[in-house]
Design a protein around this motif. Structure first.
Motif, PDB file in Angstrom:
ATOM      1  N   HIS A  74       0.829  -1.208   0.000  1.00 41.48           N
ATOM      2  CA  HIS A  74       0.000   0.000   0.000  1.00 41.48           C
ATOM      3  C   HIS A  74       0.864   1.260   0.000  1.00 41.48           C
ATOM      4  O   HIS A  74       0.537   2.244  -0.675  1.00 41.48           O
ATOM      5  CB  HIS A  74      -0.939  -0.008   1.203  1.00 41.48           C
ATOM      6  CG  HIS A  74      -2.102  -0.941   1.040  1.00 41.48           C
ATOM      7  ND1 HIS A  74      -3.342  -0.515   0.624  1.00 41.48           N
ATOM      8  CD2 HIS A  74      -2.199  -2.282   1.227  1.00 41.48           C
ATOM      9  CE1 HIS A  74      -4.171  -1.542   0.567  1.00 41.48           C
ATOM     10  NE2 HIS A  74      -3.505  -2.624   0.931  1.00 41.48           N
ATOM     11  N   VAL A  75       1.968   1.233   0.739  1.00 39.20           N
ATOM     12  CA  VAL A  75       2.861   2.396   0.757  1.00 39.20           C
ATOM     13  C   VAL A  75       3.422   2.656  -0.634  1.00 39.20           C
ATOM     14  O   VAL A  75       3.448   3.799  -1.110  1.00 39.20           O
ATOM     15  CB  VAL A  75       3.995   2.188   1.780  1.00 39.20           C
ATOM     16  CG1 VAL A  75       5.074   3.270   1.617  1.00 39.20           C
ATOM     17  CG2 VAL A  75       3.449   2.215   3.195  1.00 39.20           C
ATOM     18  N   HIS A  76       3.869   1.603  -1.311  1.00 40.67           N
ATOM     19  CA  HIS A  76       4.411   1.785  -2.659  1.00 40.67           C
ATOM     20  C   HIS A  76       3.337   2.281  -3.629  1.00 40.67           C
ATOM     21  O   HIS A  76       3.627   3.079  -4.537  1.00 40.67           O
ATOM     22  CB  HIS A  76       5.008   0.474  -3.170  1.00 40.67           C
ATOM     23  CG  HIS A  76       6.291   0.082  -2.511  1.00 40.67           C
ATOM     24  ND1 HIS A  76       7.300   0.993  -2.264  1.00 40.67           N
ATOM     25  CD2 HIS A  76       6.747  -1.113  -2.050  1.00 40.67           C
ATOM     26  CE1 HIS A  76       8.319   0.373  -1.683  1.00 40.67           C
ATOM     27  NE2 HIS A  76       8.006  -0.892  -1.530  1.00 40.67           N
ATOM     28  N   ASP A  79       3.123   5.854  -3.117  1.00 43.41           N
ATOM     29  CA  ASP A  79       4.309   6.509  -3.671  1.00 43.41           C
ATOM     30  C   ASP A  79       4.180   6.699  -5.181  1.00 43.41           C
ATOM     31  O   ASP A  79       4.568   7.744  -5.721  1.00 43.41           O
ATOM     32  CB  ASP A  79       5.565   5.690  -3.355  1.00 43.41           C
ATOM     33  CG  ASP A  79       5.975   5.787  -1.892  1.00 43.41           C
ATOM     34  OD1 ASP A  79       5.497   6.708  -1.198  1.00 43.41           O
ATOM     35  OD2 ASP A  79       6.780   4.940  -1.452  1.00 43.41           O
ATOM     36  N   THR A  80       3.642   5.708  -5.890  1.00 45.07           N
ATOM     37  CA  THR A  80       3.452   5.863  -7.335  1.00 45.07           C
ATOM     38  C   THR A  80       2.392   6.913  -7.633  1.00 45.07           C
ATOM     39  O   THR A  80       2.465   7.613  -8.649  1.00 45.07           O
ATOM     40  CB  THR A  80       3.058   4.523  -7.977  1.00 45.07           C
ATOM     41  OG1 THR A  80       1.824   4.057  -7.415  1.00 45.07           O
ATOM     42  CG2 THR A  80       4.138   3.470  -7.753  1.00 45.07           C
ATOM     43  N   ALA A 160      -4.494  14.073   0.819  1.00 46.61           N
ATOM     44  CA  ALA A 160      -4.643  13.145   1.936  1.00 46.61           C
ATOM     45  C   ALA A 160      -3.571  12.063   1.886  1.00 46.61           C
ATOM     46  O   ALA A 160      -3.017  11.675   2.924  1.00 46.61           O
ATOM     47  CB  ALA A 160      -6.029  12.517   1.912  1.00 46.61           C
ATOM     48  N   ALA A 161      -3.265  11.579   0.690  1.00 52.95           N
ATOM     49  CA  ALA A 161      -2.229  10.555   0.553  1.00 52.95           C
ATOM     50  C   ALA A 161      -0.863  11.094   0.977  1.00 52.95           C
ATOM     51  O   ALA A 161      -0.093  10.397   1.652  1.00 52.95           O
ATOM     52  CB  ALA A 161      -2.179  10.053  -0.886  1.00 52.95           C
ATOM     53  N   ALA A 162      -0.567  12.339   0.600  1.00 57.88           N
ATOM     54  CA  ALA A 162       0.722  12.934   0.968  1.00 57.88           C
ATOM     55  C   ALA A 162       0.830  13.109   2.479  1.00 57.88           C
ATOM     56  O   ALA A 162       1.881  12.834   3.070  1.00 57.88           O
ATOM     57  CB  ALA A 162       0.902  14.266   0.248  1.00 57.88           C
ATOM     58  N   SER A 166       3.500  10.950   4.772  1.00 60.38           N
ATOM     59  CA  SER A 166       4.574  11.683   5.441  1.00 60.38           C
ATOM     60  C   SER A 166       4.750  11.260   6.893  1.00 60.38           C
ATOM     61  O   SER A 166       5.822  11.443   7.463  1.00 60.38           O
ATOM     62  CB  SER A 166       4.312  13.192   5.368  1.00 60.38           C
ATOM     63  OG  SER A 166       3.166  13.547   6.133  1.00 60.38           O
ATOM     64  N   ARG A 167       3.706  10.706   7.508  1.00 61.56           N
ATOM     65  CA  ARG A 167       3.808  10.324   8.912  1.00 61.56           C
ATOM     66  C   ARG A 167       4.293   8.877   9.083  1.00 61.56           C
ATOM     67  O   ARG A 167       4.489   8.424  10.213  1.00 61.56           O
ATOM     68  CB  ARG A 167       2.477  10.527   9.630  1.00 61.56           C
ATOM     69  CG  ARG A 167       1.356   9.628   9.160  1.00 61.56           C
ATOM     70  CD  ARG A 167       0.074   9.892   9.940  1.00 61.56           C
ATOM     71  NE  ARG A 167       0.242   9.630  11.353  1.00 61.56           N
ATOM     72  CZ  ARG A 167       0.109   8.438  11.913  1.00 61.56           C
ATOM     73  NH1 ARG A 167      -0.154   7.378  11.162  1.00 61.56           N
ATOM     74  NH2 ARG A 167       0.252   8.288  13.219  1.00 61.56           N
ATOM     75  N   LEU A 168       4.459   8.152   7.994  1.00 64.83           N
ATOM     76  CA  LEU A 168       4.914   6.763   8.070  1.00 64.83           C
ATOM     77  C   LEU A 168       6.435   6.739   8.028  1.00 64.83           C
ATOM     78  O   LEU A 168       7.041   7.032   6.996  1.00 64.83           O
ATOM     79  CB  LEU A 168       4.336   5.949   6.909  1.00 64.83           C
ATOM     80  CG  LEU A 168       2.807   5.936   6.779  1.00 64.83           C
ATOM     81  CD1 LEU A 168       2.392   5.077   5.605  1.00 64.83           C
ATOM     82  CD2 LEU A 168       2.149   5.464   8.065  1.00 64.83           C
TER      83      LEU A 168
END
Length: 256
Positions: A74-76, A79-80, A160-162, A166-168
């Motif tokens: 999900h993180v990747h 990122d895309t 929202a995604a950014a 950023s907190r991960l």
């Protein structure tokens, strides 16, 4: 009317042939651009460090290799999304679901923009009490007062995604728990009901591995209890500030 740009990413292992065939059959004729996002595997190089001690302290046990791989998948995908400036919204779904391809997701994203909502679940695994916020056609946008778990499908905006990404900084919880911490991450707990996406009935190796995972000892369990109490207080304080305005403008049931 001009709608936000929206694309669909389906998180799936490259060798999950049967699941990918089912997804292709489901998404045939979908009018939104979609693509598979190759899921991470245990042992892949991760953009975030694994924090087993933090997992034991905050979650009560160490995550399984599959849980960590799911987290990074999900993180990747986010990122895309960040790397593609042409997209305003992303619809993320896992490969074990069925989605209604006739539903107007781009129009829904425009409505969410109008209401200042940047994250919307399209499915929830468990029932939670909710405040009805507004209608979208014959469906409702509900504000859930607790985490219903699951990361099977959701809409998320670029901003929202950014903020969420950023907190991960390390892997300390399963990704669905991370998404559900609305009092910390600002992803207010909204869900579309009835769901336009449902989970297929099929075996889950991730869930079976979770059942076999070792729970921490008494000291770690006490630490986990303190963490849960802190979360409870923080969540209640957040909800107290949000529920009053939501209660004032919430919709009422229709009489048939």
């Amino acid at each position: 009317m001009t709608y936000p740009t929206l694309a669909v990413r389906v998180i799936s292992l490259t060798n999950s042939t049967a699941r990918r065939d089912a997804v292709r059959e489901n998404l045939q004729g979908f009018d939104l651009p979609w693509a598979f996002h190759d899921a991470s595997r245990p042992g892949d190089d991760d953009a975030l460090p694994d924090d087993p001690e933090g997992q034991a302290r905050l979650f009560g046990r160490r995550l399984t290799p599959g849980e960590r791989a799911c987290y990074m998948s999900h993180v990747h995908a986010l990122d895309t999304f960040e790397a593609d400036p042409t997209l305003d919204w992303l619809l993320v779904m896992e490969d074990d679901v069925w989605i209604d391809t006739a539903f107007p997701y781009d129009a829904l994203a425009a409505t969410l923009d109008d209401h200042g909502i940047g994250y919307l679940r399209l499915f929830a695994r468990e029932y939670r009490r909710a405040l009805p916020r507004f209608r979208f056609g014959e469906r409702q946008i509900l504000y859930l007062v607790s985490d219903p778990y699951g990361s099977q499908g959701y809409l998320i905006s670029r901003d929202a995604a950014a903020r969420f990404r950023s907190r991960l900084t390390a892997i300390r919880r399963p990704i669905d728990d991370e998404l559900g911490r609305f009092w910390e991450n600002g992803l207010d707990n909204h869900v579309l009901f009835p769901f336009p996406l449902i989970e297929r009935h099929m075996p889950s190796t991730l869930n079976s591995a979770r059942d076999d995972a070792q729970i921490g000892g008494p000291v770690r369990n006490l630490t986990r209890l303190r963490t849960r109490l802190g979360d409870y207080v923080a969540k209640r304080a957040y909800l107290a500030a949000r529920r009053a305005p939501f209660a004032r403008d919430r919709i009422r049931a229709r009489k048939r």
